[in-house]
Scaffold this motif. Sequence first.
Motif, mmCIF file in Angstrom:
data_model
loop_
_atom_site.group_PDB
_atom_site.id
_atom_site.type_symbol
_atom_site.label_atom_id
_atom_site.label_comp_id
_atom_site.label_asym_id
_atom_site.label_seq_id
_atom_site.Cartn_x
_atom_site.Cartn_y
_atom_site.Cartn_z
ATOM 1 N N GLU A 113 5.156 -6.842 -2.804
ATOM 2 C CA GLU A 113 4.110 -5.347 -1.326
ATOM 3 C C GLU A 113 4.977 -4.310 -1.201
ATOM 4 N N THR A 115 2.307 -2.596 -3.350
ATOM 5 C CA THR A 115 1.399 -1.774 -3.116
ATOM 6 C C THR A 115 0.386 -2.549 -1.896
ATOM 7 N N ALA A 116 1.192 -3.281 -1.183
ATOM 8 C CA ALA A 116 0.680 -3.291 0.104
ATOM 9 C C ALA A 116 0.707 -2.545 0.948
ATOM 10 N N HIS A 124 -0.197 -4.092 4.836
ATOM 11 C CA HIS A 124 -1.667 -4.469 4.701
ATOM 12 C C HIS A 124 -2.118 -5.539 4.039
ATOM 13 N N LYS A 125 -1.332 -7.007 3.851
ATOM 14 C CA LYS A 125 -2.084 -7.881 2.895
ATOM 15 C C LYS A 125 -2.801 -9.108 2.915
ATOM 16 N N ASP A 346 -0.863 -10.767 -4.418
ATOM 17 C CA ASP A 346 -2.347 -10.798 -4.539
ATOM 18 C C ASP A 346 -2.745 -12.569 -4.348
#
Length: 354
Positions: A113, A115-116, A124-125, A346
Amino acid sequence: MITRSVASVDSLTWQEQLAGSIRDPKELLHFLKLDSLELDSPELNSPELETPGTESLLGQALAASQDFQLRVPMAYLQRIVKGDINDPLLLQILPLKEELRGAPGYTADPLDEQTANPIPGLIHKYHGRVLLIVSPNCAINCRYCFRRHFPYQDNKPGRNEWQQALDYIAGDDSITEVIYSGGDPLAASDKQLLWLTEEIAQISHVKRLRVHTRLPIVIPDRITDHCLHWLTSTDLLTSLVIHSNHPNELDHHVEAALKKLSNAGVTLLNQTVLLSGINDSVETLQALSEKLFQVGVLPYYLHLLDKVKGAAHFEVSDQLAKQLLTELMARLPGYLVPKLVREMPDHPNKVPLI
Ligand code: SF4
């Protein structure tokens, strides 16, 4: 040690109940009459837990709660059967030494999470949806929680910082749904939630608001008239996703709170995490779906465990999960069968297993 009485819960506000949650393992075990239980007791289904110095349940609970604190409010605790170490509600909140063991594939951020997380408080995924960490607090600390290592200290926006998140949402017209998450978003005050909801409703491309919360299960008094007001007075299409894992969680206080919500017209869905030793039987899952529907809640997701460090002992194999869902489909109408899914980093959506 503070001695608490169950009867006193009835006279407390939800905020007082939240503030008075039990955090001391000694108090928990004393209240549940488990303070003299030793690990070599045949009552305890944990044969691997033998390390000198932490044999007692209290020793384990103290060691395992260093990293992720024990937290359970009395309203939830009173549904746990005293003296039963295998109570399915207790096993969700009791820190055990198994949490301290490493397991391959189990990490601090299993869904990647961080990285998002473009700005504090916002994830924001998935396409069209953003998730807001509305409150870093929870009413209960679930031992399997995939955010048990989440850096909440870096994601605690106040009203001024929320402007960044609102600007982000306003600047991306592909975002049609905002999800309140946490922690538990209902740990925030109704005043804050009303303000945030009104701000979001002014962004014309946002059509839907979803609230993910365990609070109606944990402290049902959280469903106040003020709460119903901000949930129902907005033009946003609002749904509330509760988080219940076991039919024993749904006592008559919880049922009354959920009925209040459904009578007010709030769309109610439930998500469950499939947990070894807690709800990994078709009878339990069937009873949960049926009980939820009686109070106006539709089963939504049955999640496989997210591989968060410290929770490996809750894992249910894919094979058993699929078998359980197949049996559930044979017993229930389709609308009472949740989707069996896994969340993967991902991946643009949750991945169905069947
Ligand atoms: S209520 Fe939800 S976010 Fe809070 S500890 Fe439990 S699973 Fe995690």
